[in-house]
Motif scaffolding. Structure first.
Motif, PDB file in Angstrom:
ATOM      1  N   UNK A  26       0.852  -1.327   0.646  1.00 22.09           N
ATOM      2  CA  UNK A  26      -0.367  -0.092  -0.106  1.00 22.09           C
ATOM      3  C   UNK A  26       1.190   1.122  -0.366  1.00 22.09           C
ATOM      4  N   UNK A  27       0.759   1.781  -0.928  1.00 25.33           N
ATOM      5  CA  UNK A  27       1.504   2.941  -1.000  1.00 25.33           C
ATOM      6  C   UNK A  27       0.742   4.455  -0.716  1.00 25.33           C
ATOM      7  N   UNK A  28       0.891   5.469   0.544  1.00 19.97           N
ATOM      8  CA  UNK A  28      -0.142   6.039   0.993  1.00 19.97           C
ATOM      9  C   UNK A  28       0.144   7.646  -0.166  1.00 19.97           C
ATOM     10  N   UNK A  29       1.186   7.651  -0.899  1.00 20.84           N
ATOM     11  CA  UNK A  29       1.683   9.408  -1.543  1.00 20.84           C
ATOM     12  C   UNK A  29       1.261   8.669  -2.911  1.00 20.84           C
ATOM     13  N   UNK A  30       0.923   9.411  -3.299  1.00 25.00           N
ATOM     14  CA  UNK A  30       0.656   9.412  -4.958  1.00 25.00           C
ATOM     15  C   UNK A  30       1.776   9.603  -5.220  1.00 25.00           C
TER      16      UNK A  30
END
Length: 170
Positions: free
Chosen positions: A76-80
């Protein structure tokens, strides 16, 4: 073949050498590239002799979650933003290979709370209509219903997963 020759003698020694291939692995682009969504990554191969998988998601801010050691994994990438995802593999012969893929993580604009048309305490026999947060094209309630709004008559905890047109979920 090694050949040693003298004036009166020739000696030959032959040794067969086997050269094993490096693991043949690819990283397909994920189906969904949304921030704050668990994204599936698969080391794609037809080989059965790979003994080590080492993922690096290029997301050091995720701490220990930046790495995985299984063929099928999630991150899961929190930031684009743009990330380089790398997979290193080793087969049973000790041959290694490293492949990388660039992915772009898009913002996940889904947010909000479940709304109710009945803000007062409910009494027996009353119904409340619960509405999912805006922005979705599909909904999955903890009741199993798949509509944007549901009617409830029982006291319970209700949840909904909202999915938008890009496959982002909330």
């Amino acid at each position: 073949t090694l050949e040693i020759a003298t004036a009166t003698c020739i000696s030959r020694y032959t040794q067969e050498v086997t050269v094993y291939p490096r693991p043949d692995v690819t990283i397909p682009q994920p189906d969904v590239n949304c921030a704050s969504t668990a994204i599936q990554f698969l080391g794609s191969t037809t080989e059965t002799n790979i003994v080590k998988w080492a993922w690096d998601f290029g997301d050091p801010s995720s701490g220990d979650q930046n790495e995985s050691t299984v063929q099928l994994t999630y991150h899961q990438f929190v930031n684009p933003g743009s990330y380089v995802v790398t997979l290193s593999t080793i087969n049973i012969y000790g041959c290694d290979n490293t492949v990388s893929v660039n992915i772009t993580i898009e913002p996940n604009d889904l947010n909000g709370q479940i709304a109710s048309d009945n803000l007062n305490p409910m009494c027996e026999g009353e119904t409340a209509v619960l509405s999912a947060p805006a922005g979705g094209i599909s909904w999955e309630w903890t009741t199993g219903e798949t509509t944007e709004n549901i009617s409830v008559t029982d006291a319970d905890v209700y949840g909904v997963t909202v999915t938008d047109i890009d496959g982002c979920t909330y």
